[in-house]
Design an enzyme around this catalytic site. Structure first.
Site, short mmCIF file in Angstrom:
data_model
loop_
_atom_site.label_atom_id
_atom_site.label_comp_id
_atom_site.label_asym_id
_atom_site.label_seq_id
_atom_site.Cartn_x
_atom_site.Cartn_y
_atom_site.Cartn_z
N SER A 62 0.84 -1.20 0.00
CA SER A 62 0.00 0.00 0.00
C SER A 62 0.88 1.25 0.00
O SER A 62 1.73 1.39 -0.88
CB SER A 62 -0.92 -0.06 1.23
OG SER A 62 -1.97 0.84 1.10
N ARG A 110 -11.60 6.73 9.99
CA ARG A 110 -11.08 5.37 10.01
C ARG A 110 -12.14 4.38 9.55
O ARG A 110 -11.85 3.42 8.84
CB ARG A 110 -10.61 5.03 11.42
CG ARG A 110 -10.07 3.62 11.56
CD ARG A 110 -8.84 3.42 10.71
NE ARG A 110 -8.17 2.16 11.01
CZ ARG A 110 -7.06 1.76 10.43
NH1 ARG A 110 -6.50 2.52 9.51
NH2 ARG A 110 -6.50 0.63 10.75
N ASP A 137 -8.67 -6.68 -4.49
CA ASP A 137 -8.28 -5.36 -4.00
C ASP A 137 -8.86 -4.30 -4.94
O ASP A 137 -8.45 -4.19 -6.10
CB ASP A 137 -6.75 -5.27 -3.96
CG ASP A 137 -6.24 -3.97 -3.35
OD1 ASP A 137 -7.02 -3.03 -3.18
OD2 ASP A 137 -5.03 -3.91 -3.06
N HIS A 173 -8.01 -5.29 -0.11
CA HIS A 173 -6.71 -4.66 0.04
C HIS A 173 -5.96 -5.18 1.28
O HIS A 173 -4.74 -5.32 1.28
CB HIS A 173 -6.90 -3.15 0.14
CG HIS A 173 -5.63 -2.37 0.22
ND1 HIS A 173 -4.68 -2.40 -0.77
CD2 HIS A 173 -5.15 -1.55 1.19
CE1 HIS A 173 -3.66 -1.63 -0.42
NE2 HIS A 173 -3.92 -1.09 0.77
N ASP A 174 -6.72 -5.47 2.35
CA ASP A 174 -6.13 -5.94 3.59
C ASP A 174 -5.36 -7.24 3.45
O ASP A 174 -4.59 -7.60 4.34
CB ASP A 174 -7.25 -6.17 4.63
CG ASP A 174 -7.25 -5.12 5.72
OD1 ASP A 174 -6.43 -4.19 5.62
OD2 ASP A 174 -8.07 -5.24 6.65
#
Lengths: 220, 389
Positions: B162, B232, B328, B361-362
């Site tokens: 990232s 967040r 992602d 994405h994680d």
């Protein structure tokens, strides 16, 4: 399996080695090579170790790419049918398409890209004109399933089979000049030279061609 | 090694972190892309493993947006395990028995590297919005100064996911001779309009919180916790995939069997996001969030090179391995392919794998055997090429 670059068209590992050695023999030492559909990277590793080649690969399967990474080979996961367009002209000395053209969706476009990206192209493929294939069709009336071509017709990654004669015709269409050509028997050994095309087409289980671009364009 | 850490307690991690710090004085300014020097300044880092005699086995790990230097040891603020223990440690792909692994808090961060929460020596108060806007290249410049300080001329590998992957690309472009191998994961050579848009929503949430006080909350004794938590929560959604959300939560209720017809957190996903938001504000500074998101927004490696990404890597001898994840949508595979195409056009040595995963994405932070296999194969082969045992 998706039709694409990784398709293991023929099975024999022993035969494959001789076939690879013949290809390696066509590559000038120290050159830059792109192997399209490079599988687990055996040919690229051979070229690197024996010919000091700066090799790159494209491979559709993750397992193949991981095997290449473990060998320290720079290989990109991708599809020959779509990804070759991204490579600039004359990026490589040789582009190799080993046992893969029959698994591409558009063999002619792929071949044109090979000749554009590389100053030379090396193409090997299983010959569908081999006498055993012809005999199978003639006597059994069924698509051949052999040790070398182990897939049933409905479950094969190989969607565009051709014969040596067909390939020679395709080369003419795209304006490729045949610098060297060989037909290999079941063991991967070259069939004795000085035979007419029709004999090679009958006796060769594989064809291997070293091609260059014909600067004057297609030969009609 | 830093396995024994002091008890996680009221310690100002911003100015006095519980990790090693490299300090640079007024005579060693960090020249920023914004055109201003930053001095004095400091960078906090962790190391794992041992640097060999040839100083050739160092791996720099670059952390993502809200990460920090505590990559493989318990975090001193949260007490939780390091953020990349799946990748870094003995016998892990980044094997600390063989390699000297370094991870530093980015410039603009809030875990010991100079950032907006740090004390401005001119005023004795936190910088807040007087801190200059920083870029990914500034982060990399600061890391390079640290690597110099550690006496390492050339890094064996630079790796990160990232925003960390952006730093990897910037390292390879800015200091090609100092990077033997580069492993950018789930990243892009420029931040997309969509991603800038998400970041702007997050920043606006922070700045809309009345407790933000124009950025002066540390002096005024307030904290924009609600705004930062909302930022967040929004960001967290972008890190996941619909498949992952569905698998983990679906439409399940939290601690109840029927809706309450209210705005309580009836659904599990709501309560999960609220928890993520709340736990984040405990460890992260709101202004720092503004600055690091901005750094990502400005990142466009091609723009630095006349619009040509290939030019950024021209003549590079670095070996690259690019990894993306199929689900992602924040940094989709197409972004990674663009990097690969540029590297190809620059005749650089590049490998590329798209890992099949539904975790979004994680995925790069999670247990992804395919990613480990690719990273391990690449690192081990590069180590052989560099003559490391």
């Amino acid at each position: 399996m998706e039709p694409g670059t990784s398709a293991p068209a023929t099975a024999p590992p022993e035969g494959a080695r001789l076939d690879f050695l013949l290809v390696a023999d066509m590559v000038a030492p120290g050159s830059r090579v792109l192997d399209v559909g490079c599988g687990d990277g055996s040919l690229l590793a051979l070229l690197r170790d024996r010919r000091g080649v700066d090799g790159r690969g494209i491979e559709i399967s993750r397992e193949g790419v991981n095997a290449c990474l473990a060998k320290g080979l720079p290989v990109i996961q991708g599809d020959a049918d779509t990804d070759l367009a991204d490579y600039p002209d004359d990026a490589f000395d040789y582009v190799i398409l080993s046992q893969t053209i029959q698994a591409t969706r558009r063999p002619k476009v792929v071949l044109e890209h090979l000749l554009r990206i590389g100053r030379r192209a090396i193409v090997s493929f299983p010959n569908f004109g081999h006498w055993r294939v012809r005999l199978d069709l003639l006597l059994k009336g069924r698509m051949p399933v052999t040790d070398n071509l182990p897939y049933a017709w409905h479950d094969t990654p190989n969607i565009h089979f051709c014969t040596i004669r067909d390939f020679v015709e395709l080369c003419r269409e795209v304006g490729a000049r045949m610098e060297r050509a060989a037909a290999l028997d079941a063991g991967g050994r070259p069939v004795r030279v000085a035979l007419p095309w029709w004999a090679w087409n009958l006796l060769g289980e594989q064809g291997v061609f070293l091609l260059t671009r014909r600067e004057s364009g297609p030969d009609r | 090694m830093t396995s024994a850490l002091p008890p996680p307690e009221p310690r100002n991690q911003v100015d006095d972190p519980s990790s090693p710090v490299a300090r640079f004085g007024a005579d060693e300014p960090l020249m920023l892309d914004a055109g201003v020097p930053l001095a004095p300044w400091q960078i906090a880092y962790q190391t794992y493993g041992t640097l060999n005699a040839e100083r050739s086995n160092a791996i720099l790990v670059c952390h993502a947006l809200t990460g920090d230097q505590h990559v493989a040891n318990p975090n001193p603020v949260t007490g939780k395990p390091g953020w990349w223990t799946t990748m870094v440690g003995p016998s892990k792909p980044l094997d600390t028995d063989r390699f000297f692994v370094i991870c530093a808090n980015v410039i603009g961060g809030c875990m010991g590297t100079t950032g907006p929460a740090s004390t401005d020596p001119r005023t004795g108060q936190p910088y807040a919005l007087d801190f200059p806007v920083i870029t990914i290249r500034d982060m990399v410049r600061a890391q390079a100064a640290l690597i110099d300080r550690l006496g390492i001329e050339s890094l064996f590998c630079v790796v990160g996911g990232s925003m960390g992957g952006m730093q990897v690309l910037q390292w390879a472009a800015s200091y090609p001779e100092r990077v033997f191998a580069a492993l950018p994961i789930a990243t892009a050579a420029r931040h997309s309009a969509q991603n800038i848009a998400f970041h702007e929503v997050g920043r606006q949430a922070v700045m809309a919180d009345p407790d933000w006080r124009g950025g002066r909350y540390l002096v005024e004794g307030t904290r924009p916790a609600k705004g930062l938590a909302v930022a967040r929560m929004g960001a967290h959604i972008t890190y996941l995939s619909e498949m992952a959300l569905h698998r983990k939560f679906g439409r399940n209720y939290q601690d109840r069997s029927a809706p309450t017809f209210s705005f309580d957190a009836d659904f599990q996903i709501e309560s999960y996001l609220r928890y993520q938001g709340l736990s984040f504000v405990e460890r992260f500074d709101a202004n720092s969030y503004l600055y690091v998101t901005r750094a990502m927004d400005y990142f466009d490696l091609a723009a630095e090179h006349g619009g040509s990404l290939a030019r950024a890597f021209k003549g590079s001898a670095t070996r690259f391995c690019v990894i993306s994840f199929s689900s992602d949508w924040l940094f989709p595979t197409a972004d990674s392919r663009a990097i690969v195409h540029a590297l190809n056009a620059a005749a650089a040595s590049v490998a590329f794998v798209e890992v099949e995963s539904d975790k979004g994405h994680d995925a790069f932070l999670l247990d992804e055997p395919e990613m480990f296999a690719a990273a391990r194969g690449f690192i081990d082969a590069a180590a052989r090429a560099r003559g490391l045992s």
